[in-house]
Design a protein around this motif. Sequence first.
Motif, PDB file in Angstrom:
ATOM      1  N   UNK A  32     -16.385  -0.024  36.769  1.00 32.98           N
ATOM      2  CA  UNK A  32     -15.564   0.913  37.531  1.00 32.98           C
ATOM      3  C   UNK A  32     -14.255   0.241  37.936  1.00 32.98           C
ATOM      4  N   UNK A  33     -13.193   1.020  37.955  1.00 32.12           N
ATOM      5  CA  UNK A  33     -11.904   0.490  38.399  1.00 32.12           C
ATOM      6  C   UNK A  33     -11.903   0.327  39.913  1.00 32.12           C
TER       7      UNK A  33
ATOM      8  N   UNK B  76     -17.398   8.576  30.831  1.00 32.10           N
ATOM      9  CA  UNK B  76     -18.540   7.797  31.311  1.00 32.10           C
ATOM     10  C   UNK B  76     -19.105   8.391  32.593  1.00 32.10           C
ATOM     11  N   UNK B  77     -20.402   8.158  32.783  1.00 35.77           N
ATOM     12  CA  UNK B  77     -21.064   8.467  34.041  1.00 35.77           C
ATOM     13  C   UNK B  77     -21.625   7.173  34.613  1.00 35.77           C
ATOM     14  N   UNK B  78     -21.559   7.050  35.933  1.00 34.96           N
ATOM     15  CA  UNK B  78     -22.092   5.869  36.612  1.00 34.96           C
ATOM     16  C   UNK B  78     -23.156   6.322  37.607  1.00 34.96           C
ATOM     17  N   UNK B  79     -24.373   5.850  37.396  1.00 33.46           N
ATOM     18  CA  UNK B  79     -25.525   6.270  38.197  1.00 33.46           C
ATOM     19  C   UNK B  79     -25.809   5.206  39.246  1.00 33.46           C
TER      20      UNK B  79
ATOM     21  N   UNK C  20     -28.724   4.777  31.757  1.00 34.64           N
ATOM     22  CA  UNK C  20     -27.877   3.885  30.970  1.00 34.64           C
ATOM     23  C   UNK C  20     -28.202   2.428  31.206  1.00 34.64           C
ATOM     24  N   UNK C  21     -27.197   1.576  31.098  1.00 36.82           N
ATOM     25  CA  UNK C  21     -27.436   0.140  31.265  1.00 36.82           C
ATOM     26  C   UNK C  21     -26.740  -0.375  32.519  1.00 36.82           C
ATOM     27  N   UNK C  22     -27.260  -1.472  33.040  1.00 37.57           N
ATOM     28  CA  UNK C  22     -26.712  -2.053  34.267  1.00 37.57           C
ATOM     29  C   UNK C  22     -25.270  -2.506  34.037  1.00 37.57           C
ATOM     30  N   UNK C  23     -24.406  -2.134  34.988  1.00 39.91           N
ATOM     31  CA  UNK C  23     -22.991  -2.468  34.879  1.00 39.91           C
ATOM     32  C   UNK C  23     -22.570  -3.482  35.937  1.00 39.91           C
TER      33      UNK C  23
ATOM     34  N   UNK D   4     -25.350  -0.223  39.917  1.00 39.01           N
ATOM     35  CA  UNK D   4     -24.610   0.806  39.184  1.00 39.01           C
ATOM     36  C   UNK D   4     -24.970   0.702  37.703  1.00 39.01           C
ATOM     37  N   UNK D   5     -25.398   1.814  37.130  1.00 41.67           N
ATOM     38  CA  UNK D   5     -25.713   1.899  35.704  1.00 41.67           C
ATOM     39  C   UNK D   5     -24.730   2.878  35.066  1.00 41.67           C
TER      40      UNK D   5
END
Length: 361
Positions: free
Chosen positions: A50-51, A90-93, A104-107, A115-116
């Motif tokens: 994420x920015x 993109x979506x961030x869960x 999704x995958x871990x960010x 945050x995924x």
Amino acid sequence: MENEKKNQKNNKKVTERINQLTIKTILLLVFLFQIGLVYSQNQIVKIPKLQQEDVEVITEAFNLWKTKGEQVWEGWTKINIPFIYRKKNYEYWINFPSSIKEKGKFIEKIQNMEVYGKAIENKNVIAASQDIYNISAVVLSSPKISEMTKEEWIITAIHEMFHVFQSSDKTYQNEIKNLDLAYGNDASWMLNYPFPYKDNSLKTISHMQGYLLYKINQSDDFKENMYDCFLLKDILSLYKTAIIQKYGNDKNYKYSNFQQSVEGVAKYTELKMAEIAVTDYKPLSPNIHFTDIYTNQINVIRHCGKGTGGRLTFYYLGLGKCLVLDKINPDWKKSYFTTAWLDEIFNESLKQIMKKQKDLN
């Protein structure tokens, strides 16, 4: 000659076998290609972090809720709030259980929140609370996509976070189910319910409600407010009777009361938290500057049914009732999740006031 026929027959079988294998190979390749596309979207293709501006608003929304939410609703900050932050591709869960693989995958981590992320196709702008794999969650597009200021986005997030709080109470949810209003496979029925918004008689009665709610909210004269409250009680009864007589059942009344008690209370919560953000909250980020752009929304209440129409009417009638309840019964929130419906809480509050007055005399 016989050997030649046998050879031809064998060659035919071999050819058929090769053709079968070729078809199976092609199908397998197509299948593997499809899997590869999905895999590449969320694994090979790097999901960006994420920015800073995204982290800023998410952090601020959660901090405002966590530090000040109890001033408005007791117990609100004790629950977990799953959150989907949506950008263009993109979506961030955030705050979802580890069992949900679709996130999704871990960010990264924002504070203590994992945050995924995953790639998505372009989707509609959204601000909502939704059931995601049977989990109530906030789904909110970024400020840029939503065309909101950072401050507006944060307060909108607070509104949706309150809906998650509503969904967390089983007694409250049972009250909603008992209305027996839902149709369809998801919560979209709340938006699509065919309420007769253009009915002029109902619009007039709604306007009478809104005007009295606004008047009571603006006055500190107890006797005058009591007079107006009991007049409002009669108008609420008239509203219900008019709907039943005209439409043959009370479903439209139930929907009206439901929307005021769900969306109206969320609007009230949004307004109260916006007031706190301006008067009693220091933002974490120096780039966040809350200003009072919400107090004027109280003026909208008196235009319900006329200048304010459609489903939005229920937001502001509900807001008006909450503000009046603050004035005549500051403890009304204690019965909100068990009683559920604002009209019932209002009528019960008047009974309590009359009883106190009778005891004093």
